[in-house]
Design a protein around this motif. Structure first.
Motif, short mmCIF file in Angstrom:
data_model
loop_
_atom_site.label_atom_id
_atom_site.label_comp_id
_atom_site.label_asym_id
_atom_site.label_seq_id
_atom_site.Cartn_x
_atom_site.Cartn_y
_atom_site.Cartn_z
N VAL A 217 0.80 -1.58 -0.42
CA VAL A 217 0.04 -0.14 -0.03
C VAL A 217 1.16 1.10 0.09
O VAL A 217 1.48 1.66 1.56
CB VAL A 217 -0.90 -0.12 1.13
CG1 VAL A 217 -1.96 1.36 1.27
CG2 VAL A 217 -1.91 -1.50 1.37
N PRO A 218 1.18 1.93 -0.94
CA PRO A 218 2.09 3.01 -1.23
C PRO A 218 1.90 3.98 -0.17
O PRO A 218 2.61 4.61 0.04
CB PRO A 218 1.76 2.94 -2.97
CG PRO A 218 1.47 2.22 -3.60
CD PRO A 218 0.92 1.63 -2.43
N ARG A 219 0.88 4.93 -0.07
CA ARG A 219 0.24 5.59 0.83
C ARG A 219 1.31 6.47 0.55
O ARG A 219 1.18 7.36 -0.60
CB ARG A 219 -0.56 5.35 1.86
CG ARG A 219 -1.07 4.20 2.10
CD ARG A 219 -0.82 4.01 3.71
NE ARG A 219 -2.25 3.09 4.14
CZ ARG A 219 -1.81 3.02 5.34
NH1 ARG A 219 -1.26 3.09 6.51
NH2 ARG A 219 -2.78 1.67 5.36
N ASP A 220 2.07 6.93 1.24
CA ASP A 220 3.00 8.78 1.25
C ASP A 220 4.20 7.98 0.98
O ASP A 220 5.33 9.03 0.99
CB ASP A 220 2.77 9.34 1.77
CG ASP A 220 1.25 9.83 1.95
OD1 ASP A 220 0.72 10.27 0.78
OD2 ASP A 220 0.61 10.05 2.95
N ASN A 221 4.30 7.18 0.34
CA ASN A 221 5.68 6.15 0.22
C ASN A 221 6.17 6.58 -1.54
O ASN A 221 5.54 5.70 -1.56
CB ASN A 221 5.89 4.19 0.65
CG ASN A 221 7.41 4.64 1.07
OD1 ASN A 221 8.58 5.11 0.69
ND2 ASN A 221 7.40 3.70 1.60
N PRO A 222 7.27 7.46 -1.09
CA PRO A 222 7.88 7.51 -2.77
C PRO A 222 8.58 6.17 -3.22
O PRO A 222 8.38 5.92 -4.41
CB PRO A 222 8.78 8.70 -2.84
CG PRO A 222 9.12 9.10 -1.29
CD PRO A 222 7.87 8.59 -0.50
N ASP A 223 9.01 5.10 -2.19
CA ASP A 223 9.93 4.74 -2.76
C ASP A 223 9.03 3.78 -3.68
O ASP A 223 8.96 2.43 -3.79
CB ASP A 223 10.78 4.09 -1.38
CG ASP A 223 11.61 4.65 -1.48
OD1 ASP A 223 12.47 5.25 -2.09
OD2 ASP A 223 12.26 4.75 -0.07
N LEU A 224 7.42 3.39 -3.17
CA LEU A 224 6.27 1.94 -3.49
C LEU A 224 5.65 2.71 -4.67
O LEU A 224 4.55 2.66 -5.26
CB LEU A 224 5.78 2.22 -2.34
CG LEU A 224 6.45 1.19 -1.21
CD1 LEU A 224 5.48 0.79 0.20
CD2 LEU A 224 7.22 -0.38 -2.06
N ARG A 225 5.98 3.94 -4.74
CA ARG A 225 5.24 4.65 -6.70
C ARG A 225 4.80 3.51 -7.41
O ARG A 225 6.22 2.97 -7.61
CB ARG A 225 6.02 5.48 -7.32
CG ARG A 225 4.79 6.64 -7.50
CD ARG A 225 5.92 7.70 -7.99
NE ARG A 225 5.48 8.92 -7.06
CZ ARG A 225 6.61 9.71 -6.50
NH1 ARG A 225 6.98 10.77 -8.02
NH2 ARG A 225 6.32 11.02 -5.62
N GLY A 226 4.03 3.11 -7.82
CA GLY A 226 3.98 2.31 -9.02
C GLY A 226 3.87 0.91 -8.74
O GLY A 226 3.21 -0.01 -9.86
N LYS A 227 3.92 0.51 -7.30
CA LYS A 227 3.47 -0.77 -6.60
C LYS A 227 2.47 -1.19 -5.77
O LYS A 227 2.18 -2.27 -5.59
CB LYS A 227 4.48 -1.48 -5.95
CG LYS A 227 5.85 -0.54 -6.47
CD LYS A 227 6.79 -1.95 -7.69
CE LYS A 227 6.98 -3.19 -6.78
NZ LYS A 227 6.92 -4.32 -7.97
N GLY A 228 1.75 -0.31 -5.97
CA GLY A 228 -0.21 -0.72 -5.27
C GLY A 228 -0.79 -1.78 -6.15
O GLY A 228 -0.42 -1.55 -6.82
N GLY A 229 -1.51 -1.74 -4.82
CA GLY A 229 -1.60 -3.35 -5.42
C GLY A 229 -1.03 -4.82 -5.84
O GLY A 229 -1.89 -5.63 -6.43
N CYS A 230 0.49 -4.62 -5.77
CA CYS A 230 1.45 -5.85 -5.80
C CYS A 230 1.43 -6.23 -4.21
O CYS A 230 1.41 -6.18 -3.21
CB CYS A 230 2.86 -5.13 -6.02
SG CYS A 230 3.14 -4.23 -7.42
N TRP A 231 1.42 -7.24 -4.61
CA TRP A 231 1.66 -8.40 -3.97
C TRP A 231 3.10 -9.45 -3.39
O TRP A 231 3.87 -9.60 -4.17
CB TRP A 231 0.34 -9.17 -3.55
CG TRP A 231 0.15 -10.79 -4.78
CD1 TRP A 231 -0.08 -10.32 -6.72
CD2 TRP A 231 1.32 -11.99 -4.42
NE1 TRP A 231 1.13 -11.49 -6.82
CE2 TRP A 231 1.63 -12.75 -6.16
CE3 TRP A 231 2.55 -12.49 -4.14
CZ2 TRP A 231 1.88 -13.83 -6.34
CZ3 TRP A 231 2.47 -13.55 -4.36
CH2 TRP A 231 2.81 -14.29 -5.78
N GLY A 232 3.20 -9.61 -2.23
CA GLY A 232 4.46 -10.24 -1.74
C GLY A 232 4.00 -11.06 -0.73
O GLY A 232 3.73 -10.99 -0.15
#
Length: 329
Positions: free
Chosen positions: A219-234
């Motif tokens: 869940v990227p929220r306000d984390n710029p390092d996770l931009r474009g990774k919303g919804g990815c599972w791991g």
């Protein structure tokens, strides 16, 4: 000694003679001189002030409050409706899954719908413990009033509630109270709420709710390092005090626990998705692979399900055979 010559008298041209002002003009000038004009600047603020100072009657005031509540709590009503649609499976006549239904009907991703539903529980907790908006009468008009402990203001969007979803009910109320106070008695931003949650977590060491091997969505929220990774599972490979290391098809990410959402799968399903993650990672690491591989990886990397469709399994198997990866588990 230079000779002197007599000076000639220069005649004043007729055009240069001063003109006498007509008496009528003189009188007009005198009248104009005695008129004092004061310029008054009318600003936009004055206009707005005059408009807004008009009082509403009781019916208009009631309608205004009702409409304001609808605007403020639109996300809450949406979450309640989505929860009922999901729990009663009212989507089953047209769609196999709730995720597909939300995407086709509302344009919501799985995560967006989940956040709206999760916000309902938090909102109910804040609303039923003395935090709801109060109305008091003043001068014949209804106005909103914040109580002395600062708990009368409620959230107006799900972003303000996201940091609270992993807290206990009492902690949710305490964090919201502090956030309102830090915002000067106004509705706090999601960033303010998150900062208070971080401080409390560091002080009280809120236990990490996740465990190694668990499957979560980023869940990227306000984390710029996770931009474009919303919804990815791991799959979680390490669970620390305040963060987790998550392995996805294209890399590893160390994120705070508020940037994760558990799929709440059974252990066998978690193991199946861990194995799938390894297959996707191996395929991703093949040098100079065809662009169609990336299309498949990106699609499966956001399909948070413990199984593949028959077609997906055949396509993935064919790609693995193409690069000599079949037979590797």
């Amino acid at each position: 000694m230079s000779p002197t010559f007599p000076r000639k008298k220069t005649a004043t041209p007729a055009s240069a003679k001063p003109k006498r002002t007509p008496k009528i003009q003189q009188q007009d000038d005198q009248a104009l001189e005695t008129i004092e004009v004061k310029a008054v600047e009318v600003t936009e603020v004055d206009v707005i002030s005059n408009v807004t100072s008009e009082e509403l009657n009781q019916d208009e005031q009631r309608d205004r409050l009702n409409l304001e509540r609808k605007v403020e709590h639109a996300f809450y009503e949406a979450g309640k409706a989505l929860k009922e649609l999901r729990d009663r499976r009212l989507y089953r006549s047209t769609h196999k899954t709730f995720e597909e239904y939300c995407r086709d009907r509302f344009g919501f991703t799985r995560m967006s719908a989940a956040l709206k539903i999760a916000s309902v529980k938090v909102m109910d907790n804040l609303s039923t413990n003395g935090l709801q908006n109060a109305e008091t009468s003043k001068g014949g008009l209804q106005e909103r009033k914040m109580s002395t402990n600062g708990l009368q203001i409620l959230p107006t969007n799900e972003r303000q509630l996201r940091p609270l979803t992993n807290l206990e009910p009492e902690q949710q109320r305490e964090v919201w109270k502090q956030a309102v106070q830090e915002a000067g008695g106004k509705i706090p931003s999601g960033r303010i709420v998150q900062s208070i949650v971080d401080k409390i977590r560091e002080r009280t060491k809120i236990p990490n709710p996740y465990r190694e091997g668990e499957i979560c969505i980023l869940v990227p929220r306000d984390n710029p390092d996770l931009r474009g990774k919303g919804g990815c599972w791991g799959a979680i490979t390490h669970a620390g005090d305040f963060s987790c290391t998550v392995q996805t098809w294209d890399g590893e990410y160390t994120v705070k626990i508020e940037h994760l959402k558990s799929l709440e799968l059974l252990d066998d399903d978690c193991k199946s998705m861990q194995q799938l993650c390894m297959r996707l990672r191996r395929l991703h690491q093949v040098a100079d692979h065809d662009p169609s591989v990336d299309w498949l990886l990106q699609g499966l990397g956001k399909q948070a399900k413990p199984y593949l469709s028959a077609l997906q399994a055949r396509i993935l198997g064919a790609m693995e055979r193409e690069y000599g990866l079949d037979g590797k588990k």
